[in-house]
Design a protein around this motif. Structure first.
Motif, short mmCIF file in Angstrom:
data_model
loop_
_atom_site.label_atom_id
_atom_site.label_comp_id
_atom_site.label_asym_id
_atom_site.label_seq_id
_atom_site.Cartn_x
_atom_site.Cartn_y
_atom_site.Cartn_z
N LYS A 1 0.76 -1.00 0.46
CA LYS A 1 -0.43 -0.29 -0.31
C LYS A 1 1.03 0.94 0.27
O LYS A 1 0.86 2.43 -1.28
CB LYS A 1 -0.92 -0.16 1.13
N GLN B 1 -8.94 -4.99 -2.87
CA GLN B 1 -9.76 -4.12 -2.57
C GLN B 1 -9.62 -3.45 -1.26
O GLN B 1 -10.14 -2.08 -1.07
CB GLN B 1 -12.08 -4.75 -2.22
N HIS B 2 -8.78 -3.43 -0.86
CA HIS B 2 -8.90 -3.37 0.98
C HIS B 2 -7.53 -1.97 0.64
O HIS B 2 -7.11 -1.29 1.24
CB HIS B 2 -7.78 -4.40 2.24
N HIS C 1 -10.67 2.62 -1.47
CA HIS C 1 -11.89 3.45 -0.38
C HIS C 1 -12.51 4.23 -0.95
O HIS C 1 -11.73 5.74 -1.92
CB HIS C 1 -12.02 3.95 0.78
N ASP C 2 -13.58 4.16 -1.64
CA ASP C 2 -14.24 5.24 -2.32
C ASP C 2 -13.72 5.33 -4.14
O ASP C 2 -13.21 7.22 -4.10
CB ASP C 2 -14.44 6.86 -2.01
N GLU C 3 -13.37 4.33 -4.42
CA GLU C 3 -12.83 4.44 -6.15
C GLU C 3 -11.30 5.43 -5.53
O GLU C 3 -10.49 5.67 -7.04
CB GLU C 3 -13.41 5.38 -6.65
N ASN D 1 -7.84 3.22 -0.79
CA ASN D 1 -6.82 3.68 0.62
C ASN D 1 -6.05 4.22 1.96
O ASN D 1 -5.32 3.08 2.28
CB ASN D 1 -7.86 2.35 1.10
N ASP E 1 -4.23 6.36 4.61
CA ASP E 1 -3.93 7.28 5.93
C ASP E 1 -2.99 8.34 6.08
O ASP E 1 -1.45 7.84 6.12
CB ASP E 1 -4.01 6.09 7.10
#
Length: 417
Positions: A315, A339-340, A343-345, A348, A350
């Motif tokens: 990631k 898919q993890h 988030h919202d296309e 994801n 932080d």
């Protein structure tokens, strides 16, 4: 060996495709896995050769093969427990250790028949590694056959044999890897002219593979070796240190242990972490264009003297890509099986994490890495932008790359000669 990073430690101690993605079976047509973790340690199946390529030749006449039980010449991990002076196949005398990894050891040998030095890659004796070796031999035989006049910069296999249950592959003896030369030269980057000459040879070699329906899958500085790494030592008044200047920029691509033909099964995970394409990380499937991405990362490393993606985490790797190359296209994130990561296309990621702070502080958009705005550097960064394209359908091919303006001086030079 490895570069240290204040945050990530030794970034080279990371996963390698040989850890799980590219073990092949003895049929040479399909693969079997030697392990099953996605991000396992970098075991360098072709080894990170610090001082020479792989290589050696031999006969089967005087070789004892032991498939049952541990050989008396074997350590606990299945490596051949050789010694300097050992003669294999009544022909190859071990004179020096070139490199060692968990996959194999590479030694320099004197070929007594031809009175020349060669490199011999000695595989571990376990069945899994024997099958990997057989697969690499099949690929190297194909390369030798397709390039019988040695036109393209791919390493030549000279021979192979079995010694005490260990498959040994004999290669021409080459010089240092491009990574090892960088390391010994204090990670001083190559200049643009040097990069142009090396890249043209590498691109032609890998395009030759692609044209013959083969993907290397593990292109990195450790797997690009100088034919001869002799150098002159010159003092640089600006840096106030001695710099090594290579006498020759001829290079060869090595390590075909994970090379994959188009018709073969494609494992989901390939390439060593820092050179791994986004489609591989996102599990979207891959083709020959993953080699193009890897070479884009390699050229950036030549230009900067360090890896552009110093990370151990998938990631974070994607976040680094976004910082340098812009957002990942939503249609790719929508298609990913991971898919993890989404988030919202969007990725994801932080933005309050320490990882985000590192990415924000240490990375920048691709064009801002340009040292000087000379025409040749503008061309190089433009070429890199075409290679480091998220969408494989928009990513440049190596055939197209060889016609990029960056290589115009070399094409003009060839026409005149």
């Amino acid at each position: 060996m490895g570069k240290k990073d204040s945050k990530h430690g030794s970034w080279r101690d990371d996963d390698d495709p040989k850890s799980d993605a590219d073990r092949k079976t003895g049929s040479f047509k399909q693969r079997s896995l030697c392990s099953s973790t996605e991000d396992s340690p970098d075991d360098n199946s072709s080894l990170q050769l610090e001082s020479a390529l792989l290589g050696e030749t031999a006969n089967d006449d005087e070789v004892k093969t032991s498939h049952e039980g541990k050989s008396r010449e074997e350590d606990e991990e299945g490596h051949l427990d050789y010694h300097i002076g050992l003669v294999m196949k009544a022909r190859y005398e071990v004179v020096f250790t070139l490199g060692a990894g968990s996959f194999a050891k590479v030694v320099e040998c004197i070929d007594r028949d031809k009175e020349e030095h060669v490199a011999v890659k000695i595989l571990r004796s376990t069945e899994c590694f024997r099958e990997v070796a057989k697969s690499e031999i099949a690929v190297l035989e194909e390369i030798n056959s397709l390039d019988d006049d040695n036109t393209f910069a791919c390493v030549r296999m000279l021979d192979w044999f079995d010694h005490e249950g260990h498959i040994c592959i004999v290669f021409e003896l080459l010089g240092l890897s491009t990574f090892e030369f960088l390391r010994q030269n204090e990670f001083l980057p190559f200049n643009v002219e040097q990069i142009r000459h090396m890249a043209f040879q590498i691109f032609r070699a890998v395009y030759f593979l692609h044209r013959n329906k083969l993907t290397h899958t593990d292109l990195k500085p450790e797997n690009i070796l100088f034919v001869c790494s002799d150098y002159d030592l010159q003092h640089n008044d600006k840096t106030k240190c001695d710099e090594r200047t290579l006498k020759s920029l001829d290079v060869k691509v090595v390590d075909f242990g994970t090379a994959t033909f188009d018709h073969e099964h494609h494992e989901s995970l390939v390439s060593t972490r820092h050179y791994r394409a986004p489609e591989v990380i996102l599990d979207l499937g891959w083709n020959q264009s993953c080699d193009v991405w890897s070479l884009g990362c390699v050229l950036m490393e030549f230009y900067l003297g360090c890896t552009i993606f110093p990370t151990h985490d998938s990631k974070e790797h994607l976040a680094m890509m976004e910082k340098i190359l812009g957002p990942i296209p939503p249609h790719l994130l929508k298609q990913t099986r991971k898919q993890h990561y989404v988030h919202d296309e969007r990725l994801n990621w932080d933005e309050r994490s320490s990882s985000h702070d590192y990415v924000r502080k240490h990375l920048k958009p691709l064009k801002k890495y340009m040292n000087r705005k000379s025409e040749e550097e503008v061309q190089l960064l433009d070429l890199l932008g075409c290679m480091l394209e998220y969408d494989v359908y928009r990513r440049i091919t190596l055939e197209e790359a060889l016609w990029h303006p960056f290589f115009s001086p070399l094409r003009t030079q060839k026409q005149r000669s």
